[in-house]
Design an enzyme around this catalytic site. Structure first.
Site, PDB file in Angstrom:
ATOM      1  N   CYS A 382       0.840  -1.204   0.000  1.00 43.61           N
ATOM      2  CA  CYS A 382       0.000   0.000   0.000  1.00 43.61           C
ATOM      3  C   CYS A 382       0.876   1.256   0.000  1.00 43.61           C
ATOM      4  O   CYS A 382       1.489   1.552  -1.017  1.00 43.61           O
ATOM      5  CB  CYS A 382      -0.998  -0.056   1.147  1.00 43.61           C
ATOM      6  SG  CYS A 382      -2.487   0.877   0.771  1.00 43.61           S
ATOM      7  N   HIS A 508      -3.647  -5.097   0.350  1.00 42.37           N
ATOM      8  CA  HIS A 508      -3.047  -5.643   1.571  1.00 42.37           C
ATOM      9  C   HIS A 508      -3.055  -7.175   1.515  1.00 42.37           C
ATOM     10  O   HIS A 508      -3.991  -7.803   2.033  1.00 42.37           O
ATOM     11  CB  HIS A 508      -3.832  -5.175   2.801  1.00 42.37           C
ATOM     12  CG  HIS A 508      -3.652  -3.726   3.086  1.00 42.37           C
ATOM     13  ND1 HIS A 508      -2.742  -3.247   3.993  1.00 42.37           N
ATOM     14  CD2 HIS A 508      -4.259  -2.637   2.559  1.00 42.37           C
ATOM     15  CE1 HIS A 508      -2.794  -1.927   4.025  1.00 42.37           C
ATOM     16  NE2 HIS A 508      -3.707  -1.535   3.161  1.00 42.37           N
ATOM     17  N   GLU A 510      -1.418  -9.252   3.205  1.00 42.73           N
ATOM     18  CA  GLU A 510      -1.301  -9.867   4.535  1.00 42.73           C
ATOM     19  C   GLU A 510      -2.657 -10.258   5.112  1.00 42.73           C
ATOM     20  O   GLU A 510      -2.742 -11.166   5.935  1.00 42.73           O
ATOM     21  CB  GLU A 510      -0.552  -8.919   5.494  1.00 42.73           C
ATOM     22  CG  GLU A 510      -1.296  -7.666   5.956  1.00 42.73           C
ATOM     23  CD  GLU A 510      -1.234  -6.486   4.982  1.00 42.73           C
ATOM     24  OE1 GLU A 510      -0.926  -6.707   3.789  1.00 42.73           O
ATOM     25  OE2 GLU A 510      -1.512  -5.343   5.408  1.00 42.73           O
TER      26      GLU A 510
HETATM   27  N1  GLN Z   1      -2.104   6.574   2.847  1.00 46.06           N
HETATM   28  C1  GLN Z   1      -2.185   5.821   1.638  1.00 46.06           C
HETATM   29  C2  GLN Z   1      -3.531   5.968   0.955  1.00 46.06           C
HETATM   30  O1  GLN Z   1      -4.498   6.319   1.567  1.00 46.06           O
HETATM   31  C3  GLN Z   1      -1.863   4.362   1.866  1.00 46.06           C
HETATM   32  C4  GLN Z   1      -2.818   3.670   2.783  1.00 46.06           C
HETATM   33  C5  GLN Z   1      -2.281   2.361   3.313  1.00 46.06           C
HETATM   34  O2  GLN Z   1      -1.073   2.132   3.324  1.00 46.06           O
HETATM   35  N2  GLN Z   1      -3.162   1.508   3.780  1.00 46.06           N
HETATM   36  O3  GLN Z   1      -3.637   5.749  -0.219  1.00 46.06           O
END
Ligand code: GLN
Length: 538
Positions: A382, A508, A510
């Site tokens: 992310c 994600h 994970e």
């Molecule tokens: N802050 C980033 C976004 O909102 C990444 C979010 C995250 O790592 N879950 O796109």
């Protein structure tokens, strides 16, 4: 007809209700029952989505896009079945539902009160999963500790529920602590007696006591607990500290927790739990043939719970590779061009973690530059993937001020920017791109070699995305989009062609790694780290 098990906690918090609930569910599932677990949290936030990870650890996202408590991650990792919004309910959500109903006139003429309106709404939510017809047994974990002001309506709802359903259809397991007093050289049962008394004051006689302890509980102590807490002696279950949470189901099996539960619920034992593949996993976990050190670069590293699913995914992937993965938590703020070699040079892999906001972001970018240039396996999740795009833009494409709109909305090259549909959203809770989305994987890429298939889905939680205006430029320079959302064309995975392992996912991974299904990207990443270790020793 669905049977219900409630798990309450006494004496202190952090006894591991989530792990006990998941372990019991695992054993019942391994006997052929359809089981799910839900968690009721007594705080007023509608969900944990707006909490800082320092407050409550990681926010776990389900397939249907619910932002939930991290215990749901344990449920999925143990049971290998997805959870949903219905599996996590907070006081805030209960009150919101009741207040919405009041405004709609559902209680016209009545005074709306904690009893019966809040308790009825709690009971309605306790029954939702059972009423779906998909489960034989629903385990409900109550957050907090018995005696807390916040949990009172939940405890009262359990009392009523048990009364309504009857004692063989709804039982209560109370998780408690038997502390060891070093000075006296003894285990002490008094705190447990008091906490059972507190439950009794609320009208609940627990059916089973699970006793957390650092030392084995002797038959005499079991008898004492049984006598003073008014339970059968075989309903006093020892839960001794374990080296791994994944050992707990087997410890509970030895204590016959599942058998006792089934007999109280008047359900047939069917057969002994089939734990063969679980034991196989534990065997690999406990007998690794290799070891790697992987750095986790993030901004919340002081609290490892903030990265719970990532550290568990490493455990699954390590076992799959028969490799012990030592995770070194590195605060991203502490990384500078001058010390990056000292911080990362000894590692066989670096994972740059998800996150929000600007703190520590330049350290993440610095870390990525180092591992890219030194061919150390890299995995970005992310925000970690977004940082990899920024780093490549700045240092390879020559886009000097490349950035994400989240950090600098006046940068000339906003290589990560906000999706159109996010731009008009002003409220915070539940408004990100959340939950499972499809992704098409390009053949011949590292992502394809990990997944071994073209169509996958992964879970998301973010507002910003790869800016497709720059895609051709990046691909020409060697950073390719190996995973694309087939509907929106958003870039979901980036990777480098000329690097042993350099992969970033906008999603994600994970969150989908379980004991039965270690996540393929984590498995490949750990394998790449093992390769890197070999290269170094040659
Ligand atoms: N802050 C980033 C976004 O909102 C990444 C979010 C995250 O790592 N879950 O796109």
């Amino acid at each position: 007809m669905t049977k219900y098990i409630f798990v309450t906690g006494g004496v202190t918090s952090s006894l591991g209700k989530g792990i006990i609930s998941a372990s019991l569910a695992k054993l019942l599932q391994a006997r052929g029952y359809r089981v799910t677990i839900q968690k009721f949290d007594p705080y007023i936030n509608i969900d944990p989505g707006t909490l800082n990870p320092y407050e409550h650890g990681e926010c776990y996202v389900t397939e249907d896009g619910a932002e939930t408590d991290l215990d749901l991650g344990h449920y999925e990792r143990f049971l290998n079945t997805p959870t949903s919004q219905a599996n996590n309910i907070t006081t805030g959500r209960i009150y919101q539902n009741v207040i919405n109903k009041e405004r709609q006139g559902d209680y016209l003429g009545k005074t709306v009160q904690v009893v019966p309106h809040i308790t009825d709404e709690i009971k309605r939510n306790m029954r939702i999963l059972g009423d779906s017809g998909n489960y034989d047994i629903v385990i409900t974990e109550l957050g907090g500790t018995v005696g807390d002001i916040e949990s009172l309506p939940f405890i009262e709802a359990v009392r009523q529920f048990k009364w309504e359903e009857g004692s063989s259809n709804a039982i209560v397991i109370h998780l408690t602590l038997i502390p060891f007093l070093a000075a006296a050289g003894e285990l002490k049962t008094k705190p447990t007696q008091h906490s059972v008394k507190a439950l009794l004051e609320y009208g609940i006689q627990p059916d089973i006591l699970v006793c957390r302890t650092e030392h084995h509980i002797s038959p005499d102590i079991r008898k004492k607990i049984a006598l003073f807490c008014n339970v059968n002696i075989n309903a006093v279950i020892e839960s001794i500290d374990a080296s791994s949470i994944y050992s707990v189901p087997l410890l509970m099996m030895k204590e016959q927790l599942d058998k006792t539960v089934l007999s109280k619920l008047k359900l047939p034992a069917k057969h002994e739990p089939d734990m063969e593949s679980w034991k196989d996993f534990l065997g690999r976990l406990k007998n690794p043939t290799a070891e790697v050190k992987i750095g986790l670069v993030g901004k919340y590293v002081e609290l490892p719970d903030a990265y719970k699913s990532i550290s568990e995914a490493f455990i699954h992937a390590g076992a799959k590779n028969e490799c012990k993965v030592r995770v070194e938590y590195i605060p991203s703020e502490s990384i500078y061009p001058e010390n990056v070699k000292e911080k990362l040079g000894h590692l066989q892999g670096v994972l740059v973690a998800p996150g929000f906001g600007s703190r520590g972001i330049e350290g993440k970018i610095e870390a990525i530059k180092y591992v890219r240039e030194h061919e150390i396996p890299f995995f970005g999740i992310c925000l970690g993937m977004q940082c990899a795009v920024i780093e490549y833009g700045r240092n390879v494409l020559g886009l000097k001020d490349a950035n994400t709109t989240e950090i600098n909305d006046t940068a000339e090259h906003q290589v990560i920017n906000m999706m159109e549909e996010q731009k008009n959203i002003t409220t915070k809770g539940g408004t990100m791109r959340l939950g499972a989305y499809p992704c098409d994987i390009k053949k011949g890429t590292k992502a394809y070699s990990a997944y071994g298939k073209q169509h996958i889905t992964e879970r998301h939680r973010h507002r910003y995305e790869f800016n497709n205006k720059y895609l051709a430029q990046y691909e020409e320079a060697g950073m390719i989009a190996s995973g694309i959302n087939p509907d929106s064309k958003l870039v979901e995975i980036v990777e480098l062609k000329n690097h042993p392992f350099f992969v970033g996912g906008q999603f994600h991974p994970e969150l989908k790694s379980t004991v039965a299904n270690p996540h393929p990207l984590f498995v490949k990443f750990v394998a790449a780290a093992m390769e890197h270790a070999k290269k170094k020793t040659i």
